[in-house]
Design a protein around this motif. Structure first.
Motif, PDB file in Angstrom:
ATOM      1  N   CYS A 186     -34.062  23.373  -3.762  1.00  0.00           N
ATOM      2  CA  CYS A 186     -33.115  23.652  -2.686  1.00  0.00           C
ATOM      3  C   CYS A 186     -32.661  22.389  -1.985  1.00  0.00           C
ATOM      4  O   CYS A 186     -31.743  22.421  -1.184  1.00  0.00           O
ATOM      5  CB  CYS A 186     -33.761  24.562  -1.643  1.00  0.00           C
ATOM      6  SG  CYS A 186     -35.012  23.676  -0.663  1.00  0.00           S
ATOM      7  N   GLN A 187     -33.379  21.274  -2.219  1.00  0.00           N
ATOM      8  CA  GLN A 187     -33.274  20.158  -1.285  1.00  0.00           C
ATOM      9  C   GLN A 187     -31.966  19.382  -1.364  1.00  0.00           C
ATOM     10  O   GLN A 187     -31.497  18.887  -0.340  1.00  0.00           O
ATOM     11  CB  GLN A 187     -34.479  19.215  -1.443  1.00  0.00           C
ATOM     12  CG  GLN A 187     -35.836  19.877  -1.184  1.00  0.00           C
ATOM     13  CD  GLN A 187     -36.101  20.258   0.274  1.00  0.00           C
ATOM     14  OE1 GLN A 187     -35.349  19.870   1.175  1.00  0.00           O
ATOM     15  NE2 GLN A 187     -37.159  21.030   0.523  1.00  0.00           N
ATOM     16  N   CYS A 209     -40.892  22.169  -4.454  1.00  0.00           N
ATOM     17  CA  CYS A 209     -40.292  22.202  -5.796  1.00  0.00           C
ATOM     18  C   CYS A 209     -39.025  21.357  -5.848  1.00  0.00           C
ATOM     19  O   CYS A 209     -38.637  20.873  -6.888  1.00  0.00           O
ATOM     20  CB  CYS A 209     -40.008  23.630  -6.248  1.00  0.00           C
ATOM     21  SG  CYS A 209     -38.456  24.314  -5.626  1.00  0.00           S
ATOM     22  N   GLY A 210     -38.363  21.210  -4.705  1.00  0.00           N
ATOM     23  CA  GLY A 210     -37.218  20.326  -4.618  1.00  0.00           C
ATOM     24  C   GLY A 210     -35.883  20.960  -4.951  1.00  0.00           C
ATOM     25  O   GLY A 210     -34.832  20.368  -4.694  1.00  0.00           O
ATOM     26  N   CYS A 224     -35.046  28.095   1.522  1.00  0.00           N
ATOM     27  CA  CYS A 224     -36.040  27.284   0.816  1.00  0.00           C
ATOM     28  C   CYS A 224     -37.210  28.202   0.512  1.00  0.00           C
ATOM     29  O   CYS A 224     -37.948  28.591   1.409  1.00  0.00           O
ATOM     30  CB  CYS A 224     -36.502  26.104   1.667  1.00  0.00           C
ATOM     31  SG  CYS A 224     -37.886  25.218   0.911  1.00  0.00           S
ATOM     32  N   ARG A 225     -37.368  28.570  -0.746  1.00  0.00           N
ATOM     33  CA  ARG A 225     -38.438  29.507  -1.111  1.00  0.00           C
ATOM     34  C   ARG A 225     -39.812  28.875  -0.966  1.00  0.00           C
ATOM     35  O   ARG A 225     -40.805  29.583  -0.825  1.00  0.00           O
ATOM     36  CB  ARG A 225     -38.236  30.016  -2.541  1.00  0.00           C
ATOM     37  CG  ARG A 225     -37.140  31.030  -2.686  1.00  0.00           C
ATOM     38  CD  ARG A 225     -37.466  32.320  -1.934  1.00  0.00           C
ATOM     39  NE  ARG A 225     -38.387  33.200  -2.631  1.00  0.00           N
ATOM     40  CZ  ARG A 225     -39.323  33.920  -2.024  1.00  0.00           C
ATOM     41  NH1 ARG A 225     -39.509  33.808  -0.719  1.00  0.00           N
ATOM     42  NH2 ARG A 225     -40.086  34.733  -2.717  1.00  0.00           N
ATOM     43  N   CYS A 226     -39.874  27.552  -1.033  1.00  0.00           N
ATOM     44  CA  CYS A 226     -41.167  26.898  -0.875  1.00  0.00           C
ATOM     45  C   CYS A 226     -41.569  26.800   0.590  1.00  0.00           C
ATOM     46  O   CYS A 226     -42.692  26.416   0.898  1.00  0.00           O
ATOM     47  CB  CYS A 226     -41.150  25.505  -1.496  1.00  0.00           C
ATOM     48  SG  CYS A 226     -40.838  25.525  -3.266  1.00  0.00           S
TER      49      CYS A 226
HETATM   50  S1  FES Z   1     -38.481  22.939  -1.916  1.00  0.00           S
HETATM   51 FE1  FES Z   1     -38.623  24.593  -3.301  1.00  0.00          FE
HETATM   52  S2  FES Z   1     -37.090  25.899  -2.586  1.00  0.00           S
HETATM   53 FE2  FES Z   1     -37.088  24.355  -1.117  1.00  0.00          FE
END
Ligand code: FES
Ligand code: FES
Lengths: 728, 155
Positions: free
Chosen positions: B101-102, B98-99, B132-134
């Motif tokens: 947190c990045q 999702c980006g 990072c939830r993803c």
């Molecule tokens: S890429 Fe989605 S929370 Fe890290």
């Protein structure tokens, strides 16, 4: 969910073509004409009339733009969908651009889902049909990204056909120009070539002429053996913007040229509660504060900055009613579950051995990385909304309903989602509902309502807690005679399905109601039932004295896909080879959303009882893979998401309200806790399955089964941290 | 009194309350939205920026603490149009999902590499505690080692 025949549908009914300004080519799939008797190829100005789901545009500069009716939540869905169209189109991938379709009726992807056949639509999607405020919604007005359906439905039945049709039209245009037969021309890398005469032209050069070609009624799709774009790993199109800070999420939107206001909110802590009273005086006087807005269930402070709004909100002491839920707690809910379950299910009298066990799963929050945000500007009977949702069309009707205006008067702009996991699915749009009501109170100023993490954790649509009571029976040779369960907390055929050849296996739901608000959480009901059923089969294997992998394998004789995935995962993990003391392997396998995922967890438990998951091996049969690398990333991500939950996550209830508030008391794993993940895909002839969710369910049981193998302790309650792993 | 800070090489006189967290001054006052809000309590790292080259969580850092200092945000990490080596490694390994947190993770890693040019796995575990939830952790680790090994333009 069993793989079944897809309902027949007419490709022709959905395809339309036209030109775009500057001599480009446009091809799309129309969303209105469903009944065969009413189909007609849409006219060239269909795009202007908004009758076309304009999916493919080719401009004279030779760029191809593909409009995607699904949101990017980090799974690379737009890239995968574009790959499916580009493959059939024979496009040069480097010339392909992707856009998300706006929230308009014409982009509703519901009809594609329907075309794929009723029994193939996951429950999430079926519920997504919106009976709300605008016309198309009655039939199939949703544009949802969830239930792992994007690639399976839109891709397979929309993108591929659109790409193939466009290619045929480009080839036909070239053949006509050159006075040769279309069958002598080939398309490759965004260029049509007539080998015999050596002539060739780019798609861009042919675009204008192609647009006037008749639309093929039944374009031929490529044989999978000749795929050149699919099954590769092109870089995802959204990634560059996610490493330089330019990617825009709902929280990043600012109204151009207008000064924006910000709102911080506090909601009734018990769901269903209302605002009884609040003395606004302390906030009124604070710097930057514009207004304290009282809503039925919340109080909002609107200020010229979010931080000022929050600071002022903190000075208030609102009083809320508890909606009569004051004595609801985790303990009371599980006591009701226990009572509803009663005695364990009956097993055959002739059993040599009976196995019984209860398993327990907690409420869980989604805790998407981005908190909920909705910006809205309400003016008279019109509204603009800027937010991040998994279904922009449904969000639009939610906004319209909250404001009491026609949906046609609401314009929704959707932004990148900072994680979805089911939080942004239809019927979960309380943040849109609240956001527009706050904005209405400040009309016509645009107001951005930002949820704090505390708002988010305490006002989610939770993954349901559940208790499941199992009883199984083995004969004298250790063969299973029965494996039954009674469960609370919800279930469905897919979630409780056990592929094993066991003569008697009944799963029965027992109802026990509670007022906690529930929603869809990544992999939905499979997340609890995967843990229940794959823990229990492991316990049966141990009771039978058989290796848990061999036990399962022996029961999968007539389930070749399951058997292949199970064997693959076991082989990847070197199943059966010796491990140091304190280490163990556990295996589990689940099917969800048309995909079978087998996982082996390799864990180590220290003498003090500290658990470390070292490695997870996943063998995944989702039919076929579009983008190898982003598919692998989905497996890795699903496993980490599931691991965080399995190890640590638990929402508890006290006095009708959620106790946890933020990442300190609802913690997540870090890089230090993340195991290695090895993934293998199995290509089967099954229809495309989902990928975002199916790797979640087997993870928790694989880990608890591994703990048992390592130290002999059987964990029957999630999260695992609640059970001591110290050997006594 | 205005707070004098340099952000990505540009001088600013910030007219905000001294206790307003730097995160909100960056996002709302300066319009630099690449730095994200995730928790507001220093628990997730989404808001990480560099303060005089050291990674800090800006959601709990009062703006006044940045007075007279240099702040680097994700928008300022690239130098002369060339991506920072961490950003390049992030693209090479397709780290973001999702980006969200990045930005924070990349800044935290840039800060870590400035302190420890070639971190071991244990040093990465200790130094990077972003959420990072993803679940992109495995790729992050590979990308960190890769960035550490690369001869970078910017460090
Ligand atoms: S890429 Fe989605 S929370 Fe890290
Ligand atoms: S927002 Fe600053 S650490 Fe989470």
């Amino acid at each position: 969910m069993k793989s079944g025949k897809l309902k027949k549908w007419s490709r022709r009914a959905f395809i339309g073509a036209g030109t775009v300004a500057g001599g480009g080519f446009l091809l799309g799939v129309a969303g209105f004409t469903f009944a065969p008797s009413r189909y007609s190829l849409v006219s060239a100005d269909a795009a202007e009339k908004g009758q076309l789901t304009t999916w493919i545009t080719i401009t004279p500069d030779n760029f191809i733009t593909i409009l995607i009716p699904h949101c990017e939540m980090g799974q690379g869905t737009p890239t995968a969908l574009a790959m499916m169209a580009a493959e059939e189109l024979e496009a040069d991938w480097s010339l392909v651009r992707v856009q998300e379709a706006p929230a308009l009726d014409a982009y509703a992807n519901g009809y594609i889902v329907r075309a794929a056949g009723g029994n193939y639509v996951p429950a999430v999607m079926a519920r997504g049909v919106d009976y709300g405020a605008y016309k198309l919604a009655e039939w199939f007005g949703f544009q949802v990204t969830g239930g792992s359906t994007a690639v399976r439905s839109t891709g397979e039945y929309g993108m591929r056909v659109a790409g193939a049709a466009a290619k045929e039209m480009l080839v036909a245009a070239a053949a006509k120009q050159w006075g040769v037969s279309a069958s002598e021309c080939t398309a490759k890398s965004s260029r049509v070539t007539h080998a015999t005469s050596g002539r060739s032209a780019t798609f861009g050069e042919l675009a204008r002429a192609a647009a006037t070609q008749p639309v093929p009624t039944s374009p031929a799709l490529k044989n999978p053996d000749s795929f050149t774009i699919r099954r590769t790993s092109p870089t995802r199109l959204d990634i560059p913007s996610k490493v330089d800070g330019s990617a825009k999420y709902a929280i990043d939107f600012t109204t151009p040229g207008m000064s924006m206001l910000y709102a911080a909110i506090e909601m009734a802590p018990a769901h269903g509660g209302t605002l009884v009273s609040v003395d606004t005086t302390p906030a009124d006087a604070m710097p930057g504060v514009k207004k304290v807005v009282k809503l039925e269930e919340a109080v909002a402070v609107v200020a010229d900055s979010f931080w000022r709004a929050r600071r002022a909100l903190a000075s208030l002491k609102p009083e809320f009613s508890d909606a009569g839920h004051g004595d609801v707690s985790t303990a009371s809910i599980f006591a009701a579950f226990d009572k509803a379950l009663g005695a364990p299910p009956d097993v055959p009298k002739n059993a040599a051995k009976v196995v019984t066990a209860d398993y327990r799963a907690p409420f869980l929050a989604h805790a998407t990385m981005s908190p909920m945000v909705c910006t809205a500007k309400v003016e008279g009977d019109r509204a603009e909304v800027w937010t991040g949702v998994q279904d922009p069309l449904n969000a639009r009707s939610v906004a319209a309903k909250a404001l009491g205006i026609p949906a046609a008067n609401v314009h929704v702009t959707n932004f990148l989602l900072g994680g979805g996991f089911g939080r942004g699915l239809p019927f979960n749009f309380d943040y849109v509902d609240l956001g527009v009501r706050v904005a209405k109170a400040m009309s016509p100023a645009p107001v951005k309502t930002i949820w704090s993490r505390e708002n988010d954790i305490q006002h989610d649509y939770y993954r349901g807690a559940a208790l499941s009571r199992h009883a199984g029976a083995l004969d004298a040779d250790g063969r299973p005679l029965a494996a039954h369960s009674n469960y609370t907390g919800g279930g469905n055929g897919e979630a409780v399905f056990m592929p094993y050849a066991i003569a008697a296996k009944n799963a029965k739901e027992k109802k026990a109601v509670h007022p906690i608000r529930l929603g869809q959480w990544r992999s939905v009901l499979n997340s609890q039932h995967g843990f229940f059923k794959e823990s229990f089969i492991d316990e049966m294997a141990h009771a039978a004295g058989t290796d848990p992998f061999e036990f399962r394998r022996g029961l999968l004789g007539d389930q070749p896909r399951f058997k292949a995935a199970l064997e693959k995962a076991a082989a990847m993990s070197n199943w059966g080879t010796p491990l140091p003391p304190g280490e163990g392997r556990g295996i589990a396998i689940c099917e969800s959303f048309g995909t079978i995922a087998a996982e082996v967890a390799h864990v180590a438990v220290s003498p003090e009882g500290r658990l470390k998951v070292l490695h997870v091996y996943a063998a995944v049969d989702c039919g076929d893979v579009i983008n190898m690398d982003s598919a692998t990333a989905q497996v890795e991500g699903g496993i980490i998401f599931a691991l965080s939950a399995a190890l640590l996550s638990e929402i508890t209830i006290k006095a009708g309200r959620v106790v946890e508030k933020n990442f300190r008391d609802y913690p997540m794993i870090h890089i230090a806790d993340a195991p290695k993940v090895t993934t293998a895909f199995i290509r089967s002839d099954a229809p495309l399955g989902g990928l975002g969710e199916p790797c979640v369910p087997p993870l928790a049981p694989a880990v608890v089964n591994a703990i048992h193998a390592a130290v002999g302790i059987r964990v029957r309650e999630l999260p695992i941290k609640n059970t001591s792993l110290k050997k006594t | 009194m205005a707070i004098a800070i340099s952000v990505n090489g540009k001088e600013h006189a910030l007219d905000v309350e001294p206790e307003m967290p730097l995160l909100w001054a960056l996002r709302e006052t300066l319009g630099l939205t690449g730095t994200k809000f995730g928790c507001g309590i220093s628990a997730c790292g989404a808001c990480t920026v560099l303060l005089d080259g050291r990674a800090v969580r800006s959601c709990t850092l009062p703006s006044s603490a940045a007075n007279g200092k240099h702040v680097t945000t994700i928008e300022g990490l690239a130098q002369d149009g060339a991506l920072h080596k961490v950003q390049r490694a992030w693209i090479a390994h397709q780290v973001p999902q999702c980006g969200y947190c990045q930005s924070g993770v990349i800044m935290a890693v840039a800060g870590l590499l400035a302190q420890i040019p070639k971190p071991t796995d244990d040093e990465i575990d200790a130094g990077i505690t972003n959420i990072c939830r993803c679940g992109t952790f495995a790729r992050m680790r590979t990308a960190i080692h890769d960035a550490a090994d690369s001869v970078g333009v910017a460090s």
